[in-house]
Design an enzyme around this catalytic site. Structure first.
Site, PDB file in Angstrom:
ATOM      1  N   SER A   8       0.862  -1.201  -0.019  1.00 10.97           N
ATOM      2  CA  SER A   8      -0.131  -0.072  -0.214  1.00 10.97           C
ATOM      3  C   SER A   8       0.707   1.247  -0.283  1.00 10.97           C
ATOM      4  O   SER A   8       1.769   1.358   0.790  1.00 10.97           O
ATOM      5  CB  SER A   8      -0.893  -0.161   1.255  1.00 10.97           C
ATOM      6  OG  SER A   8      -1.375   1.513   1.439  1.00 10.97           O
ATOM      7  N   HIS A  33      -0.916  -1.398  -3.999  1.00 10.82           N
ATOM      8  CA  HIS A  33      -2.490  -1.216  -3.337  1.00 10.82           C
ATOM      9  C   HIS A  33      -2.904   0.293  -3.306  1.00 10.82           C
ATOM     10  O   HIS A  33      -2.107   1.014  -2.558  1.00 10.82           O
ATOM     11  CB  HIS A  33      -2.441  -2.068  -1.916  1.00 10.82           C
ATOM     12  CG  HIS A  33      -3.962  -1.868  -1.274  1.00 10.82           C
ATOM     13  ND1 HIS A  33      -4.630  -2.817  -1.551  1.00 10.82           N
ATOM     14  CD2 HIS A  33      -4.175  -0.918  -0.491  1.00 10.82           C
ATOM     15  CE1 HIS A  33      -5.868  -2.525  -0.827  1.00 10.82           C
ATOM     16  NE2 HIS A  33      -5.657  -1.292  -0.168  1.00 10.82           N
ATOM     17  N   ASP A  35      -5.335   3.035  -2.132  1.00  8.53           N
ATOM     18  CA  ASP A  35      -6.500   3.406  -1.245  1.00  8.53           C
ATOM     19  C   ASP A  35      -7.041   4.910  -1.737  1.00  8.53           C
ATOM     20  O   ASP A  35      -6.768   5.735  -1.780  1.00  8.53           O
ATOM     21  CB  ASP A  35      -6.013   3.675   0.251  1.00  8.53           C
ATOM     22  CG  ASP A  35      -5.625   2.374   0.568  1.00  8.53           C
ATOM     23  OD1 ASP A  35      -6.308   1.126   0.565  1.00  8.53           O
ATOM     24  OD2 ASP A  35      -4.299   1.897   1.153  1.00  8.53           O
ATOM     25  N   MET A  37      -9.954   7.302  -1.424  1.00 10.28           N
ATOM     26  CA  MET A  37     -10.865   7.754  -0.263  1.00 10.28           C
ATOM     27  C   MET A  37     -11.541   9.149  -0.416  1.00 10.28           C
ATOM     28  O   MET A  37     -10.739  10.112  -1.182  1.00 10.28           O
ATOM     29  CB  MET A  37      -9.939   8.030   0.907  1.00 10.28           C
ATOM     30  CG  MET A  37      -9.108   6.636   1.165  1.00 10.28           C
ATOM     31  SD  MET A  37      -8.498   6.852   2.995  1.00 10.28           S
ATOM     32  CE  MET A  37      -7.396   5.144   3.302  1.00 10.28           C
ATOM     33  N   HIS A  67      -8.693   0.038  -4.103  1.00  7.14           N
ATOM     34  CA  HIS A  67      -9.536  -0.045  -3.087  1.00  7.14           C
ATOM     35  C   HIS A  67     -10.296   0.845  -2.876  1.00  7.14           C
ATOM     36  O   HIS A  67      -9.603   2.116  -2.416  1.00  7.14           O
ATOM     37  CB  HIS A  67      -8.762  -0.681  -1.793  1.00  7.14           C
ATOM     38  CG  HIS A  67      -9.370  -0.755  -0.566  1.00  7.14           C
ATOM     39  ND1 HIS A  67      -8.731  -0.739   0.686  1.00  7.14           N
ATOM     40  CD2 HIS A  67     -10.739  -0.873  -0.353  1.00  7.14           C
ATOM     41  CE1 HIS A  67      -9.737  -0.919   1.389  1.00  7.14           C
ATOM     42  NE2 HIS A  67     -10.823  -0.910   1.152  1.00  7.14           N
ATOM     43  N   MET A  69     -12.578   3.244  -1.224  1.00  3.22           N
ATOM     44  CA  MET A  69     -13.413   3.595   0.081  1.00  3.22           C
ATOM     45  C   MET A  69     -14.121   5.214   0.006  1.00  3.22           C
ATOM     46  O   MET A  69     -13.566   6.216   0.291  1.00  3.22           O
ATOM     47  CB  MET A  69     -12.411   3.934   1.340  1.00  3.22           C
ATOM     48  CG  MET A  69     -12.077   2.362   1.827  1.00  3.22           C
ATOM     49  SD  MET A  69     -10.452   2.546   2.544  1.00  3.22           S
ATOM     50  CE  MET A  69      -9.241   2.424   1.080  1.00  3.22           C
ATOM     51  N   MET A 138     -11.143  -6.353   5.924  1.00  8.91           N
ATOM     52  CA  MET A 138     -10.300  -5.092   6.579  1.00  8.91           C
ATOM     53  C   MET A 138     -10.025  -5.329   8.179  1.00  8.91           C
ATOM     54  O   MET A 138     -11.111  -5.711   8.904  1.00  8.91           O
ATOM     55  CB  MET A 138     -11.247  -4.054   6.851  1.00  8.91           C
ATOM     56  CG  MET A 138     -11.442  -3.313   5.366  1.00  8.91           C
ATOM     57  SD  MET A 138     -10.149  -2.878   4.485  1.00  8.91           S
ATOM     58  CE  MET A 138      -9.271  -1.631   5.635  1.00  8.91           C
ATOM     59  N   ASP A 176      -6.194  -6.523   5.020  1.00  9.31           N
ATOM     60  CA  ASP A 176      -5.615  -5.099   4.678  1.00  9.31           C
ATOM     61  C   ASP A 176      -5.677  -4.574   6.146  1.00  9.31           C
ATOM     62  O   ASP A 176      -6.694  -4.146   6.901  1.00  9.31           O
ATOM     63  CB  ASP A 176      -6.499  -4.242   3.828  1.00  9.31           C
ATOM     64  CG  ASP A 176      -6.013  -3.175   3.390  1.00  9.31           C
ATOM     65  OD1 ASP A 176      -5.154  -2.572   3.879  1.00  9.31           O
ATOM     66  OD2 ASP A 176      -6.763  -2.288   2.778  1.00  9.31           O
TER      67      ASP A 176
HETATM   68  C1  DX5 Z   1      -6.441   1.578   5.349  1.00 10.98           C
HETATM   69  C2  DX5 Z   1      -6.190   1.098   4.113  1.00 10.98           C
HETATM   70  C3  DX5 Z   1      -4.799   0.125   3.961  1.00 10.98           C
HETATM   71  C4  DX5 Z   1      -3.695   0.847   4.509  1.00 10.98           C
HETATM   72  C5  DX5 Z   1      -2.751  -0.140   5.384  1.00 10.98           C
HETATM   73  O1  DX5 Z   1      -7.754   2.212   5.198  1.00 10.98           O
HETATM   74  O2  DX5 Z   1      -6.949   0.488   3.414  1.00 10.98           O
HETATM   75  O3  DX5 Z   1      -4.574  -0.193   2.841  1.00 10.98           O
HETATM   76  O4  DX5 Z   1      -3.021   1.814   3.625  1.00 10.98           O
HETATM   77  O5  DX5 Z   1      -1.714   0.406   6.114  1.00 10.98           O
HETATM   78  P1  DX5 Z   1      -1.054  -0.228   7.262  1.00 10.98           P
HETATM   79  O6  DX5 Z   1      -0.401  -1.559   6.724  1.00 10.98           O
HETATM   80  O7  DX5 Z   1      -0.031   0.855   7.438  1.00 10.98           O
HETATM   81  O8  DX5 Z   1      -1.949  -0.672   8.325  1.00 10.98           O
HETATM   82 ZN    ZN Z   2      -6.670  -0.647   1.627  1.00  9.10          ZN
END
Ligand code: DX5
Ligand code: ZN
Length: 220
Positions: A8, A33, A35, A37, A67, A69, A138, A176
Site C-alpha cells: 500500500s 495497493h 487506497d 478515499m 481499493h 473507500m 479489513m 488489509d
Molecule cells: C486503510 C487502508 C490500508 C492501509 C494499510 O484504510 O485500506 O490499505 O494503507 O496500511 P497499514 O499497513 O499501515 O495498516
Molecule cells: Zn486498502
C-alpha cells in the site's frame, strides 16, 4: 500456497512517488495497493483515477489493486477500469446495488473484490460469492495507515476460509491493515492469501530487505 504481498502506498512520500513505486517493485512486491478515499465514506481524502493512470504509465507491468473507500462508486469503477486498474475492490455499504457494481467490474475484465469492515459480517456477501474473485478483510477501520491490527479479524478470516473451501469457491482472501512482522504469521495461519502491507514496508529504509523478511515468514 502462492502468497502475495500487495504494498500500500498510502503512507509513502508522495513528493517522491515515482521513486517510491520503483523501490517497491524492485523490492519484489506482487502489486501496488491504491487506497481511494473520498472524505465521506472514510474521514480521509486521497486520490482519483488520474493518479492510477500516472502510476500505470510509469510502471505498466505492475498490477494495481484499487481499493475504493468512497460513495458514488459508479463513475469511479468506470474511470479506474479505464486507467490501469488490475483489480477493483468495493465495500457493500457504499452502494445500493452491490451485485450490479460487481457485474460491471467483471465486464471490464478486472478482478472483482468486496471488502468487509471489521464489524461487517461475512453473510453480507453470501449471495454474491459466485460473482467475486476476492474478499478483502479489513483488519483496521478503513481510512488511515499505521493502525493496530484488530485481532477479531483472525476469526473472520478462518470462517471465510472454511466457507470458501466448503463451497469450493475460487476466491482469494486478502487482508488489509496493521500487518507487520509480528502479525503476519497468524494472518497466514488463519487462511489469508494476499497481504496488503503499508507502513510496515514503507516506514522502513530498505523495502527489498523488508519484503524479503515478510516472504521468509510466509514461507515457513
Ligand atoms: C486503510 C487502508 C490500508 C492501509 C494499510 O484504510 O485500506 O490499505 O494503507 O496500511 P497499514 O499497513 O499501515 O495498516
Ligand atoms: Zn486498502
Amino acid at each position: 500456497m502462492q502468497y502475495k504481498i500487495s504494498a500500500s502506498i498510502l503512507s509513502v512520500n508522495f513528493a517522491n512517488l515515482g521513486k517510491e513505486i520503483d523501490a517497491l517493485i524492485d523490492g519484489g512486491t506482487d502489486s501496488i495497493h491504491l487506497d481511494v478515499m473520498d472524505n465521506h465514506y472514510v474521514p480521509n481524502l486521497t486520490f482519483g483515477s488520474d493518479f492510477c493512470k500516472a502510476i500505470h504509465q510509469h510502471s505498466p507491468k505492475i498490477n494495481l489493486d484499487v481499493h475504493i473507500m468512497a460513495y458514488n462508486i459508479d463513475p469511479l469503477i468506470a474511470s479506474f477500469a479505464a486507467n490501469g486498474a488490475h483489480s477493483i475492490t468495493i465495500h457493500p455499504d457504499q452502494t445500493v446495488h452491490l451485485h450490479r457494481n460487481i457485474t460491471e467490474i467483471k465486464q471490464h475484465n478486472i478482478v472483482a473484490g468486496v471488502a468487509l469492515n471489521p464489524a461487517t459480517p461475512i453473510n453480507s456477501i453470501e449471495y454474491i460469492l459466485d460473482e467475486i474473485d476476492q474478499v478483502l478483510i479489513m483488519s483496521v477501520n478503513p481510512g488511515f495507515g499505521g493502525q493496530k491490527f484488530i485481532t477479531s479479524s483472525l476469526k473472520k478470516i478462518e470462517k471465510l476460509k472454511n466457507l470458501i473451501t466448503q463451497k469450493n469457491h475460487d476466491i482469494s482472501i486478502a487482508v488489509d491493515g496493521g500487518i507487520n512482522l509480528d502479525t503476519i504469521c497468524s494472518i497466514k495461519d488463519a487462511g489469508a492469501d494476499i497481504f496488503v502491507i503499508g507502513n510496515a514496508i514503507t516506514n522502513t529504509d530498505n523495502y527489498l530487505e523488508t519484503i524479503q523478511e515478510f516472504r521468509t515468514l510466509l514461507s515457513r
